[in-house]
Scaffold this motif. Structure first.
Motif, PDB file in Angstrom:
ATOM      1  N   PHE A 134       0.516  -0.572  -0.342  1.00 33.25           N
ATOM      2  CA  PHE A 134       0.139  -0.152  -0.144  1.00 33.25           C
ATOM      3  C   PHE A 134       0.928   1.088   0.147  1.00 33.25           C
ATOM      4  CE2 PHE A 134      -2.717  -3.299   2.127  1.00 33.25           C
ATOM      5  CZ  PHE A 134      -3.708  -2.878   1.111  1.00 33.25           C
ATOM      6  N   ASN A 135       2.533   1.043   0.730  1.00 31.51           N
ATOM      7  CA  ASN A 135       2.858   2.497   0.334  1.00 31.51           C
ATOM      8  C   ASN A 135       3.571   2.222  -0.615  1.00 31.51           C
ATOM      9  OD1 ASN A 135       2.474   3.025   2.964  1.00 31.51           O
ATOM     10  ND2 ASN A 135       4.347   1.533   3.562  1.00 31.51           N
ATOM     11  N   GLU A 136       3.596   1.035  -1.434  1.00 34.66           N
ATOM     12  CA  GLU A 136       4.486   1.632  -2.639  1.00 34.66           C
ATOM     13  C   GLU A 136       2.946   2.007  -4.047  1.00 34.66           C
ATOM     14  OE1 GLU A 136       6.077  -1.934  -4.271  1.00 34.66           O
ATOM     15  OE2 GLU A 136       7.330  -2.671  -2.827  1.00 34.66           O
ATOM     16  N   ILE A 137       2.078   1.916  -3.389  1.00 30.42           N
ATOM     17  CA  ILE A 137       0.908   1.849  -4.513  1.00 30.42           C
ATOM     18  C   ILE A 137       0.993   3.594  -4.063  1.00 30.42           C
ATOM     19  CG2 ILE A 137      -1.776   2.095  -4.950  1.00 30.42           C
ATOM     20  CD1 ILE A 137      -1.366  -1.038  -4.094  1.00 30.42           C
ATOM     21  N   LEU A 138       0.543   4.037  -2.242  1.00 29.83           N
ATOM     22  CA  LEU A 138       0.297   5.420  -2.192  1.00 29.83           C
ATOM     23  C   LEU A 138       1.626   6.549  -3.069  1.00 29.83           C
ATOM     24  CD1 LEU A 138      -1.033   7.559  -1.309  1.00 29.83           C
ATOM     25  CD2 LEU A 138       0.738   7.202   1.048  1.00 29.83           C
ATOM     26  N   ASN A 139       2.271   5.775  -3.124  1.00 33.20           N
ATOM     27  CA  ASN A 139       4.039   6.657  -3.279  1.00 33.20           C
ATOM     28  C   ASN A 139       3.619   6.480  -5.520  1.00 33.20           C
ATOM     29  OD1 ASN A 139       5.317   7.022  -0.798  1.00 33.20           O
ATOM     30  ND2 ASN A 139       6.360   5.216  -1.312  1.00 33.20           N
ATOM     31  N   LEU A 140       3.764   5.602  -5.585  1.00 34.45           N
ATOM     32  CA  LEU A 140       3.482   5.422  -6.708  1.00 34.45           C
ATOM     33  C   LEU A 140       2.403   6.751  -7.669  1.00 34.45           C
ATOM     34  CD1 LEU A 140       4.310   4.513  -9.529  1.00 34.45           C
ATOM     35  CD2 LEU A 140       2.549   2.557  -9.489  1.00 34.45           C
ATOM     36  N   GLU A 186      -3.212   2.318 -24.957  1.00 35.70           N
ATOM     37  CA  GLU A 186      -2.506   1.100 -25.540  1.00 35.70           C
ATOM     38  C   GLU A 186      -0.980   0.791 -25.279  1.00 35.70           C
ATOM     39  OE1 GLU A 186      -4.157  -1.593 -27.421  1.00 35.70           O
ATOM     40  OE2 GLU A 186      -5.786   0.066 -26.734  1.00 35.70           O
ATOM     41  N   ILE A 187      -0.178   1.246 -24.071  1.00 35.74           N
ATOM     42  CA  ILE A 187       1.003   1.594 -24.262  1.00 35.74           C
ATOM     43  C   ILE A 187       1.308   0.492 -22.853  1.00 35.74           C
ATOM     44  CG2 ILE A 187       3.258   2.392 -23.333  1.00 35.74           C
ATOM     45  CD1 ILE A 187       2.694   4.967 -25.127  1.00 35.74           C
ATOM     46  N   ASP A 188       2.113   0.205 -22.227  1.00 36.54           N
ATOM     47  CA  ASP A 188       2.760  -0.729 -21.374  1.00 36.54           C
ATOM     48  C   ASP A 188       3.862  -0.224 -20.340  1.00 36.54           C
ATOM     49  OD1 ASP A 188       0.293  -2.187 -20.879  1.00 36.54           O
ATOM     50  OD2 ASP A 188       0.951  -4.037 -22.474  1.00 36.54           O
ATOM     51  N   VAL A 189       4.247   0.388 -19.607  1.00 37.38           N
ATOM     52  CA  VAL A 189       5.201   0.739 -19.331  1.00 37.38           C
ATOM     53  C   VAL A 189       6.011  -0.660 -18.172  1.00 37.38           C
ATOM     54  CG1 VAL A 189       6.060   2.640 -18.118  1.00 37.38           C
ATOM     55  CG2 VAL A 189       4.526   3.164 -19.169  1.00 37.38           C
ATOM     56  N   GLU A 190       7.088  -0.992 -18.505  1.00 38.63           N
ATOM     57  CA  GLU A 190       7.577  -2.364 -17.034  1.00 38.63           C
ATOM     58  C   GLU A 190       8.454  -0.694 -16.428  1.00 38.63           C
ATOM     59  OE1 GLU A 190       7.335  -4.523 -17.083  1.00 38.63           O
ATOM     60  OE2 GLU A 190       6.225  -4.626 -18.856  1.00 38.63           O
ATOM     61  N   LEU A 191       8.201  -1.249 -15.505  1.00 41.75           N
ATOM     62  CA  LEU A 191       9.165   0.048 -13.816  1.00 41.75           C
ATOM     63  C   LEU A 191       9.851  -0.830 -13.543  1.00 41.75           C
ATOM     64  CD1 LEU A 191       5.876   2.871 -12.622  1.00 41.75           C
ATOM     65  CD2 LEU A 191       7.920   3.037 -14.568  1.00 41.75           C
ATOM     66  N   GLY A 192       9.727  -2.125 -13.666  1.00 45.28           N
ATOM     67  CA  GLY A 192      10.549  -2.653 -12.946  1.00 45.28           C
ATOM     68  C   GLY A 192      10.137  -2.236 -11.153  1.00 45.28           C
ATOM     69  N   THR A 193      10.811  -2.737 -10.139  1.00 47.60           N
ATOM     70  CA  THR A 193      11.058  -2.329  -9.023  1.00 47.60           C
ATOM     71  C   THR A 193      10.058  -1.105  -8.415  1.00 47.60           C
ATOM     72  OG1 THR A 193      12.802  -2.211  -7.840  1.00 47.60           O
ATOM     73  CG2 THR A 193      12.248  -4.147  -8.512  1.00 47.60           C
ATOM     74  N   SER A 194       9.654  -0.689  -7.341  1.00 49.55           N
ATOM     75  CA  SER A 194       9.620   0.527  -7.220  1.00 49.55           C
ATOM     76  C   SER A 194      11.111   1.725  -6.419  1.00 49.55           C
ATOM     77  CB  SER A 194       8.438   0.763  -5.442  1.00 49.55           C
ATOM     78  OG  SER A 194       9.468  -0.037  -4.751  1.00 49.55           O
ATOM     79  N   ASP A 195      12.202   1.386  -6.432  1.00 47.68           N
ATOM     80  CA  ASP A 195      13.119   1.807  -6.898  1.00 47.68           C
ATOM     81  C   ASP A 195      13.609   2.880  -7.269  1.00 47.68           C
ATOM     82  OD1 ASP A 195      13.962   0.110  -4.290  1.00 47.68           O
ATOM     83  OD2 ASP A 195      15.574  -0.828  -5.748  1.00 47.68           O
ATOM     84  N   SER A 196      14.124   4.055  -7.064  1.00 49.45           N
ATOM     85  CA  SER A 196      13.844   5.915  -7.981  1.00 49.45           C
ATOM     86  C   SER A 196      12.839   5.922  -8.408  1.00 49.45           C
ATOM     87  CB  SER A 196      15.444   5.445  -9.122  1.00 49.45           C
ATOM     88  OG  SER A 196      16.110   4.748  -8.269  1.00 49.45           O
ATOM     89  N   LEU A 197      11.805   5.479  -8.248  1.00 46.21           N
ATOM     90  CA  LEU A 197      10.150   6.440  -8.858  1.00 46.21           C
ATOM     91  C   LEU A 197      10.196   7.199  -9.429  1.00 46.21           C
ATOM     92  CD1 LEU A 197       7.344   4.374  -9.490  1.00 46.21           C
ATOM     93  CD2 LEU A 197       6.841   5.170  -7.359  1.00 46.21           C
ATOM     94  N   ASN A 198      10.550   8.240  -8.093  1.00 40.51           N
ATOM     95  CA  ASN A 198      10.322   9.343  -9.050  1.00 40.51           C
ATOM     96  C   ASN A 198      11.095   9.917 -10.215  1.00 40.51           C
ATOM     97  OD1 ASN A 198       8.333  10.636  -6.383  1.00 40.51           O
ATOM     98  ND2 ASN A 198      10.419  11.183  -5.527  1.00 40.51           N
ATOM     99  N   GLY A 199      12.621   9.567 -10.879  1.00 41.25           N
ATOM    100  CA  GLY A 199      13.334   9.581 -11.683  1.00 41.25           C
ATOM    101  C   GLY A 199      12.494   8.664 -12.676  1.00 41.25           C
ATOM    102  N   LYS A 200      11.940   7.293 -12.415  1.00 44.37           N
ATOM    103  CA  LYS A 200      11.392   7.086 -13.440  1.00 44.37           C
ATOM    104  C   LYS A 200       9.847   7.030 -13.884  1.00 44.37           C
ATOM    105  CE  LYS A 200      12.696   2.380 -11.856  1.00 44.37           C
ATOM    106  NZ  LYS A 200      12.472   0.849 -11.391  1.00 44.37           N
ATOM    107  N   ILE A 201       9.033   8.188 -13.295  1.00 38.10           N
ATOM    108  CA  ILE A 201       8.315   8.246 -13.514  1.00 38.10           C
ATOM    109  C   ILE A 201       8.575  10.103 -14.240  1.00 38.10           C
ATOM    110  CG2 ILE A 201       5.565   9.908 -12.601  1.00 38.10           C
ATOM    111  CD1 ILE A 201       6.334   6.742 -12.030  1.00 38.10           C
ATOM    112  N   ALA A 202       9.296  10.667 -13.656  1.00 39.04           N
ATOM    113  CA  ALA A 202       9.886  11.663 -14.103  1.00 39.04           C
ATOM    114  C   ALA A 202      10.149  11.461 -15.518  1.00 39.04           C
ATOM    115  CB  ALA A 202      10.955  12.823 -13.771  1.00 39.04           C
ATOM    116  N   ALA A 203      10.710   9.914 -15.387  1.00 36.86           N
ATOM    117  CA  ALA A 203      11.317   9.946 -17.257  1.00 36.86           C
ATOM    118  C   ALA A 203       9.918   9.953 -18.519  1.00 36.86           C
ATOM    119  CB  ALA A 203      11.994   8.576 -17.215  1.00 36.86           C
ATOM    120  N   LEU A 204       9.443   8.730 -18.341  1.00 39.52           N
ATOM    121  CA  LEU A 204       7.651   8.969 -18.143  1.00 39.52           C
ATOM    122  C   LEU A 204       7.316  10.111 -18.632  1.00 39.52           C
ATOM    123  CD1 LEU A 204       5.469   6.667 -19.500  1.00 39.52           C
ATOM    124  CD2 LEU A 204       4.751   6.716 -17.037  1.00 39.52           C
TER     125      LEU A 204
END
Length: 245
Positions: A159-165, A193-211
């Motif tokens: 739930f923490n991962e979902i909230l942060n995401l 129609e796009i799937d985004v593979e994020l991997g684990t929740s590490d570096s989450l903010n950076g991944k979302i910024a790149a997205l």
């Protein structure tokens, strides 16, 4: 002399009784006052009409004294998506309901219903209606679901991962249709129609910024974007996108 004193006492009692009569009249008048205007603020997921119906279902609930006493001394009523509320008595006939909504982070499909849960994993509503802007969460293993009870998952950390995401997605104004949790905590987002593979929740903010920076380039396309190889030390990196065949 005794008769004079008796008359004086009766006269005094008569005058003392007047304030008591006034108080009784005021109390009777207060009990007859009804709330005729209800203003609801702070609500977005539940309509003002629905909140008014839940809080004031009968004429008794609109009685000023009854409403005031039950609000101050009784338990507040349960309203879907609402954490709590305050009643502000603007006038004897006008009440403002200030609503504090729960933070809804996702929903699950369960027995032909949408089960919405908050940041603590509490199921707050079960409905056949899908709320706009709330992502579906898939891939979680759970047992029997009960309304207003915690979602029975083995790993509460999810739930923490979902909230942060969801917070990161909100900050970058990215709306997703689905959040999928796979094996070894691998996260996949579905955006149209796009799937985004994020991997684990590490570096989450950076991944979302790149997205956020990559999505405009992929507009109108279908395929899979791989951000699971994101590296904070390499800000100029490009990411793999595989189109659907």
């Amino acid at each position: 002399m005794a008769e004079t004193r008796g008359k004086g006492k009766r006269k005094l009692k008569k005058w003392l009784a007047i304030p008591a009569v006034i108080l009784l009249l005021l109390a009777a008048a207060a009990f007859s006052v009804r709330i005729t205007e209800v203003t609801v603020t702070g609500n977005s997921r539940v309509t003002s009409e629905e909140i008014t119906r839940i809080l004031f279902p009968t004429a008794k609930d609109r009685n000023l004294i009854y409403c005031y006493v039950t609000d101050r001394m009784g338990e507040h009523k349960t309203i879907p998506y609402v954490e709590d509320y305050d009643l502000v008595f603007e006038s004897p006939t006008h009440v403002e309901v200030i609503v504090y909504e729960k933070s809804i982070v996702g929903y699950l499909r369960y027995m032909s219903s949408y089960m919405y849960f908050d940041k603590d994993g509490i199921i707050v509503d079960s409905t056949n209606e899908r709320l706009e802007g709330v992502p579906e969460v898939t891939g979680l293993e759970f047992g029997h679901i009960a309304l207003y009870a915690p979602l029975p998952v083995a790993d509460k950390q999810v739930f923490n991962e979902i909230l942060n995401l969801t917070q990161a997605l909100y900050d970058y104004e990215i709306q997703v249709d689905e959040i999928h949790f796979g094996a070894r905590s691998q996260v996949t987002l579905k955006i149209g129609e796009i799937d985004v593979e994020l991997g684990t929740s590490d570096s989450l903010n950076g991944k979302i910024a790149a997205l956020h920076d990559t999505l405009p380039v992929l507009e109108g396309q279908a395929g899979t974007l791989y951000l699971d190889s994101y590296d904070e030390a390499n800000t100029s990196r490009t990411y793999t996108f595989k189109k659907k065949s």
